[in-house]
Design an enzyme around this catalytic site. Structure first.
Site, PDB file in Angstrom:
ATOM      1  N   ASP A  13       5.100  -4.343   6.355  1.00  0.00           N
ATOM      2  CA  ASP A  13       6.085  -5.560   6.067  1.00  0.00           C
ATOM      3  C   ASP A  13       5.976  -7.023   5.273  1.00  0.00           C
ATOM      4  O   ASP A  13       7.427  -7.524   5.255  1.00  0.00           O
ATOM      5  CB  ASP A  13       4.582  -6.648   7.073  1.00  0.00           C
ATOM      6  CG  ASP A  13       4.676  -7.447   8.064  1.00  0.00           C
ATOM      7  OD1 ASP A  13       6.121  -7.772   8.160  1.00  0.00           O
ATOM      8  OD2 ASP A  13       4.700  -8.694   7.854  1.00  0.00           O
TER       9      ASP A  13
ATOM     10  N   HIS B 243     -21.933  16.648  21.862  1.00  0.00           N
ATOM     11  CA  HIS B 243     -21.443  15.580  20.562  1.00  0.00           C
ATOM     12  C   HIS B 243     -20.591  14.202  21.762  1.00  0.00           C
ATOM     13  O   HIS B 243     -20.428  14.894  22.620  1.00  0.00           O
ATOM     14  CB  HIS B 243     -20.234  16.375  20.009  1.00  0.00           C
ATOM     15  CG  HIS B 243     -19.470  17.222  20.394  1.00  0.00           C
ATOM     16  ND1 HIS B 243     -19.003  18.130  20.636  1.00  0.00           N
ATOM     17  CD2 HIS B 243     -18.204  16.178  20.929  1.00  0.00           C
ATOM     18  CE1 HIS B 243     -18.261  18.780  21.015  1.00  0.00           C
ATOM     19  NE2 HIS B 243     -17.177  17.546  21.255  1.00  0.00           N
TER      20      HIS B 243
ATOM     21  N   THR C 184       4.499   2.807   5.423  1.00  0.00           N
ATOM     22  CA  THR C 184       2.694   3.103   5.813  1.00  0.00           C
ATOM     23  C   THR C 184       2.353   3.659   6.451  1.00  0.00           C
ATOM     24  O   THR C 184       2.971   4.370   7.170  1.00  0.00           O
ATOM     25  CB  THR C 184       3.501   1.547   5.719  1.00  0.00           C
ATOM     26  OG1 THR C 184       1.267   1.182   6.512  1.00  0.00           O
ATOM     27  CG2 THR C 184       4.189   1.149   7.226  1.00  0.00           C
ATOM     28  N   ILE C 185       0.781   4.018   6.402  1.00  0.00           N
ATOM     29  CA  ILE C 185       0.443   4.723   6.782  1.00  0.00           C
ATOM     30  C   ILE C 185       0.500   4.135   8.292  1.00  0.00           C
ATOM     31  O   ILE C 185      -0.338   4.638   8.927  1.00  0.00           O
ATOM     32  CB  ILE C 185      -1.108   5.411   6.412  1.00  0.00           C
ATOM     33  CG1 ILE C 185      -2.247   4.183   6.241  1.00  0.00           C
ATOM     34  CG2 ILE C 185      -1.190   6.363   4.899  1.00  0.00           C
ATOM     35  CD1 ILE C 185      -3.187   4.883   5.721  1.00  0.00           C
ATOM     36  N   ASP C 186      -0.132   2.338   8.672  1.00  0.00           N
ATOM     37  CA  ASP C 186      -0.317   2.033   9.597  1.00  0.00           C
ATOM     38  C   ASP C 186       0.387   2.356  10.971  1.00  0.00           C
ATOM     39  O   ASP C 186       0.022   2.156  11.956  1.00  0.00           O
ATOM     40  CB  ASP C 186      -0.932   0.764   9.257  1.00  0.00           C
ATOM     41  CG  ASP C 186      -1.933   0.734   8.619  1.00  0.00           C
ATOM     42  OD1 ASP C 186      -2.477   1.587   7.959  1.00  0.00           O
ATOM     43  OD2 ASP C 186      -1.554  -0.777   7.993  1.00  0.00           O
TER      44      ASP C 186
ATOM     45  N   ARG D 224      -5.789  -1.956  10.407  1.00  0.00           N
ATOM     46  CA  ARG D 224      -5.879  -3.754   9.838  1.00  0.00           C
ATOM     47  C   ARG D 224      -6.005  -4.193  11.351  1.00  0.00           C
ATOM     48  O   ARG D 224      -6.673  -5.094  11.464  1.00  0.00           O
ATOM     49  CB  ARG D 224      -5.453  -4.315   9.150  1.00  0.00           C
ATOM     50  CG  ARG D 224      -6.900  -4.404   7.497  1.00  0.00           C
ATOM     51  CD  ARG D 224      -5.997  -5.621   6.919  1.00  0.00           C
ATOM     52  NE  ARG D 224      -4.653  -4.251   6.104  1.00  0.00           N
ATOM     53  CZ  ARG D 224      -4.486  -4.922   5.469  1.00  0.00           C
ATOM     54  NH1 ARG D 224      -4.711  -5.637   3.866  1.00  0.00           N
ATOM     55  NH2 ARG D 224      -3.048  -4.047   4.235  1.00  0.00           N
TER      56      ARG D 224
ATOM     57  N   GLY E 167       0.999  -1.201   0.329  1.00  0.00           N
ATOM     58  CA  GLY E 167       0.067   0.108   0.095  1.00  0.00           C
ATOM     59  C   GLY E 167       0.617   1.013  -0.178  1.00  0.00           C
ATOM     60  O   GLY E 167       2.067   1.320   1.022  1.00  0.00           O
TER      61      GLY E 167
ATOM     62  N   ASP F 272       2.545   0.191  12.136  1.00  0.00           N
ATOM     63  CA  ASP F 272       2.494  -1.078  12.866  1.00  0.00           C
ATOM     64  C   ASP F 272       4.367  -1.685  12.137  1.00  0.00           C
ATOM     65  O   ASP F 272       3.991  -3.349  12.375  1.00  0.00           O
ATOM     66  CB  ASP F 272       1.897  -1.465  11.617  1.00  0.00           C
ATOM     67  CG  ASP F 272       2.190  -2.299   9.777  1.00  0.00           C
ATOM     68  OD1 ASP F 272       2.541  -1.124   9.821  1.00  0.00           O
ATOM     69  OD2 ASP F 272       1.031  -2.901   9.348  1.00  0.00           O
TER      70      ASP F 272
ATOM     71  N   ARG G 168       1.218  -5.251  -5.094  1.00  0.00           N
ATOM     72  CA  ARG G 168       0.615  -6.269  -4.300  1.00  0.00           C
ATOM     73  C   ARG G 168       1.433  -7.816  -5.616  1.00  0.00           C
ATOM     74  O   ARG G 168       1.055  -7.971  -6.705  1.00  0.00           O
ATOM     75  CB  ARG G 168       0.107  -6.787  -3.653  1.00  0.00           C
ATOM     76  CG  ARG G 168      -0.708  -5.660  -2.980  1.00  0.00           C
ATOM     77  CD  ARG G 168      -1.143  -5.689  -1.824  1.00  0.00           C
ATOM     78  NE  ARG G 168      -2.433  -4.523  -1.240  1.00  0.00           N
ATOM     79  CZ  ARG G 168      -1.860  -4.210  -0.068  1.00  0.00           C
ATOM     80  NH1 ARG G 168      -1.335  -4.454   0.853  1.00  0.00           N
ATOM     81  NH2 ARG G 168      -2.245  -3.021  -0.443  1.00  0.00           N
TER      82      ARG G 168
ATOM     83  N   GLY H 140      -9.713  14.971  20.511  1.00  0.00           N
ATOM     84  CA  GLY H 140     -10.586  14.955  22.320  1.00  0.00           C
ATOM     85  C   GLY H 140     -11.783  14.306  21.931  1.00  0.00           C
ATOM     86  O   GLY H 140     -12.575  14.228  22.330  1.00  0.00           O
TER      87      GLY H 140
END
Ligand code: F6P
Length: 319
Positions: free
Chosen positions: A103, A215, A125-127, A171, A11, A129, A72, A185
């Site tokens: 990964d 809210h 990666t944005i994750d 994920r 990704g 992880d 991929r 917040g």
């Protein structure tokens, strides 16, 4: 090392272009030829490589996505595919490869290093992880996008005294939800790493509205639950009908923040210097501001630890 290649895989993430630019310009600075591989490992197997010069990476530091594109590739997961990839690099006289990705991309780099190609992995990666780095390239931008979206949602939720559920990417890792939730917040942050009780979540929401809150924001990582399922459970439990927003791939686009550009620039240059030193099969990362190189073997076999301190802080501040 006389000649290296760079590819982006898996990704995409904001800042990958800044990393490609850093690899190319650092290599040229050190008198090394550098090739760009188009479409990740698939492009490598298709022999889709082109020489990169200083100008080929001009005007990309500010762009999201990856100019090298990404894919991929199932074929590269096989021993034959990896063997062929190493041969293609050798035939072109390329002895080093920088892989920017997550990964799965790291696993490929690890295999190539065992076949005699020197490799360096950059966490793209944005994750967030990937272990042995405090941050991955793209994470900061993704969190900013989520925070900006929540700011907007808050305006309209407050006007209507509503509850909002924001489903974000991640994920297996709840970091986007955690950091964006803390920064915006949010009342509740749901992540795959921490078990949660939806009755407790909906009771808290009802109590808060009764106590005058105008809210309520719940941030949920896709790996923890689907936003729609959470909404349904809450309505069943307390009668409130939260509005669900799934941010999806919006989180992976747009111009990278200065933090991501600087991280990518530092890591790209570091990877090239490590290859010059003769190092291989390492993941480049940043820990407490310091650049570090860790064995890919260790990186891919370790689960990133979750920052419980931040999670508990968010809980304390969200009453
Ligand atoms: O890049 C990682 C990630 O953003 C995950 O959080 C998400 O689930 C996944 O990619 C979706 O990617 P794609 O749609 O490209 O398979």
């Amino acid at each position: 090392v006389k000649s290296i290649a760079v590819l982006t895989s898996g990704g995409d993430s904001q800042g990958m272009n800044a990393a490609v630019r850093a690899v190319v310009r650092s290599a040229i600075f050190h008198g090394i030829d550098v090739y760009g591989v188009q479409r990740g490992y698939q492009g490598l197997l298709n022999n889709d490589l082109r020489p990169m010069d200083l100008r080929s990476v001009g005007d990309i530091i500010q762009r999201g996505g990856t100019v090298l594109q990404t894919a991929r590739c199932k074929e590269f997961m096989t021993a034959e595919g990896q063997q062929r990839g190493a041969e293609i690099l050798r035939e072109r006289g390329i002895d080093g490869l920088v892989v920017i990705g997550g990964d799965g991309s790291y696993q490929g780099a690890n295999k190539l290093s065992k076949l005699g190609i020197k490799t360096m992995g950059l966490p793209g990666t944005i994750d967030n992880d990937i272990p042995f780095t405090d941050f991955t390239i793209g994470f900061d931008t993704a969190v900013s996008i989520v925070v900006d979206a929540i700011n907007k949602l808050r305006d309209t939720m407050t006007s209507h005294e509503r509850s909002s559920i924001v489903e974000v990417m991640g994920r297996h890792c709840g970091d986007i939800a955690l950091y964006a939730g803390l920064a915006s917040g949010a009342e509740t942050i749901l992540v795959p790493e921490v078990p949660f009780d939806l009755t407790e979540v909906s009771n808290r929401m009802a109590d808060n509205f009764r106590a005058g809150k105008r809210h309520s924001i719940i941030v949920v990582a896709e790996g923890a639950a689907k936003g729609d399922d959470i909404a349904e459970a809450i309505t069943k439990s307390n009668g409130i009908e939260p509005r669900v927003t799934v941010l999806g791939h919006i989180q992976r686009g747009g111009t990278p923040t200065h933090n991501d550009r600087i991280l990518a620039s530092r890591l790209g240059d570091f990877a090239v210097r490590k290859l010059i030193e003769g190092d291989s099969a390492k993941s480049c990362g940043i820990i407490k501001g310091e650049l570090v190189a860790t064995d890919i073997d260790l990186v891919v076999s370790t689960k990133k630890s979750f920052n419980m301190d931040l999670y508990e802080l968010a809980l304390r501040l969200s009453q």
